[in-house]
Design an enzyme around this catalytic site. Structure first.
Site, PDB file in Angstrom:
ATOM      1  N   HIS A 264      -9.521   9.429  -6.465  1.00 33.83           N
ATOM      2  CA  HIS A 264     -10.535   8.470  -6.307  1.00 33.83           C
ATOM      3  C   HIS A 264     -10.546   7.101  -7.498  1.00 33.83           C
ATOM      4  CE1 HIS A 264     -13.826   5.404  -5.193  1.00 33.83           C
ATOM      5  NE2 HIS A 264     -14.088   5.587  -5.889  1.00 33.83           N
TER       6      HIS A 264
ATOM      7  N   GLY B  47       1.062   3.697   0.377  1.00 36.54           N
ATOM      8  CA  GLY B  47       1.253   5.182  -0.267  1.00 36.54           C
ATOM      9  C   GLY B  47       2.028   5.386  -1.314  1.00 36.54           C
ATOM     10  N   SER B  48       1.392   4.634  -2.170  1.00 33.99           N
ATOM     11  CA  SER B  48       2.048   4.616  -3.666  1.00 33.99           C
ATOM     12  C   SER B  48       1.992   6.400  -4.231  1.00 33.99           C
ATOM     13  CB  SER B  48       2.281   4.091  -5.016  1.00 33.99           C
ATOM     14  OG  SER B  48       0.379   4.265  -5.464  1.00 33.99           O
TER      15      SER B  48
HETATM   16  C1  GRF Z   1      -5.494   4.569  -4.559  1.00 35.89           C
HETATM   17  O1  GRF Z   1      -6.280   3.712  -5.712  1.00 35.89           O
HETATM   18  C2  GRF Z   1      -6.529   5.375  -4.928  1.00 35.89           C
HETATM   19  O2  GRF Z   1      -7.184   5.680  -5.552  1.00 35.89           O
HETATM   20  C3  GRF Z   1      -7.521   4.966  -3.490  1.00 35.89           C
HETATM   21  O3  GRF Z   1      -6.627   4.211  -2.549  1.00 35.89           O
HETATM   22  C4  GRF Z   1      -5.480   3.675  -3.867  1.00 35.89           C
HETATM   23  C5  GRF Z   1      -4.329   4.474  -2.784  1.00 35.89           C
HETATM   24  O4  GRF Z   1      -3.132   3.713  -2.588  1.00 35.89           O
HETATM   25  N1  GRF Z   1      -7.833   6.385  -2.506  1.00 35.89           N
HETATM   26  P1  GRF Z   1      -2.168   3.715  -2.265  1.00 35.89           P
HETATM   27  O5  GRF Z   1      -1.744   3.977  -0.869  1.00 35.89           O
HETATM   28  O6  GRF Z   1      -1.610   5.429  -2.773  1.00 35.89           O
HETATM   29  O7  GRF Z   1      -0.653   2.797  -3.258  1.00 35.89           O
END
Ligand code: GRF
Length: 228
Positions: free
Chosen positions: A116, A22-23
């Protein structure tokens, strides 16, 4: 007589779907904490009860739901109901790792976005950073796009480019891309909320957008000319 005060425009209501860390959710929460940011997060949905990202929602006082339904159709109908109840106007996939039912995607068409970690259409699917390293590309990055039924496809809203370094492994490249994601996603959502995006077929035009006036070289020209 007092001058008329401008009535603040209602902020766009977002729902953010997560599966893990969830960053990106956290980056959106931080952006929306600014009262002039044109969107607010009305709901967070996770398909995994143990997703660490849910704590970001709790800490920020944002309602969250866990929908661990094993069937794709059951998830779609429960998520759809929760989204409509929340008044969501834009659904934001942020590390959401389930494939969505095609009827769900169609019913949220042009109101459903994803991020993505590659320069799409290169390297869709799993492990895009690993794919980029294996292909030996000199640049990679991230893409925010409207979602269509095919995984990691749909009209592109915004991209950020990062260089690949000679010593990179998957973790280092992912970290560099992730830092760009945290700036790109709030920016792309802001453009949507400001009503500046127009979709025509497979392409998005952005009213008032100015592309950067730069060309990047990797390796840099300085190194290339010193050695040559
Ligand atoms: C990110 O790299 C996003 O692009 C991909 O999954 C990852 C999720 O990271 N779809 P976070 O959970 O938002 O930290």
């Amino acid at each position: 007589m007092a001058p008329p005060t401008a009535r603040p425009r209602a902020r766009l209501r977002l729902a953010v779907l997560i599966s893990g860390r969830g960053s990106n959710l956290q980056a959106l929460i931080r952006a929306a904490a600014d009262p002039v940011y044109p969107a607010e997060i009305a709901l967070v949905i996770s398909n995994r009860p143990e997703a660490p990202g849910l704590t970001h929602a709790t800490r920020a006082g944002i309602p969250s739901r866990t929908l661990p339904q094993p069937s794709r159709a059951a998830f779609a109908s429960d998520a759809d109901r929760a989204l409509r109840q929340s008044g969501a106007e834009l659904v934001v996939l942020a590390g959401f790792m389930r494939i969505l039912d095609s009827d769900f995607v169609e019913s949220w068409r042009d109101r459903l976005v994803n991020i993505h970690p590659s320069l799409l259409p290169a390297f869709p699917g799993l492990h895009p950073q690993r794919q980029a390293l294996a292909a030996g590309v000199r640049f990679s990055g991230c893409t925010v796009h409207f979602v269509r039924a095919e995984v990691d496809s749909g009209p592109i809203i915004a991209q950020a480019v990062v260089p690949v370094h000679p010593g990179d492994d998957e973790a280092l490249l992912s970290e560099r891309i992730l830092a760009a994601e945290h700036r790109l996603y709030p920016m792309a959502v802001r453009l949507f909320a400001e009503g500046r995006l127009e979709i025509a077929g497979d392409r998005v035009t952005i009213r008032g957008a100015v592309p950067p006036e730069i060309t990047l070289y990797n390796p840099s020209e300085v190194l290339a000319s010193a050695d040559g």
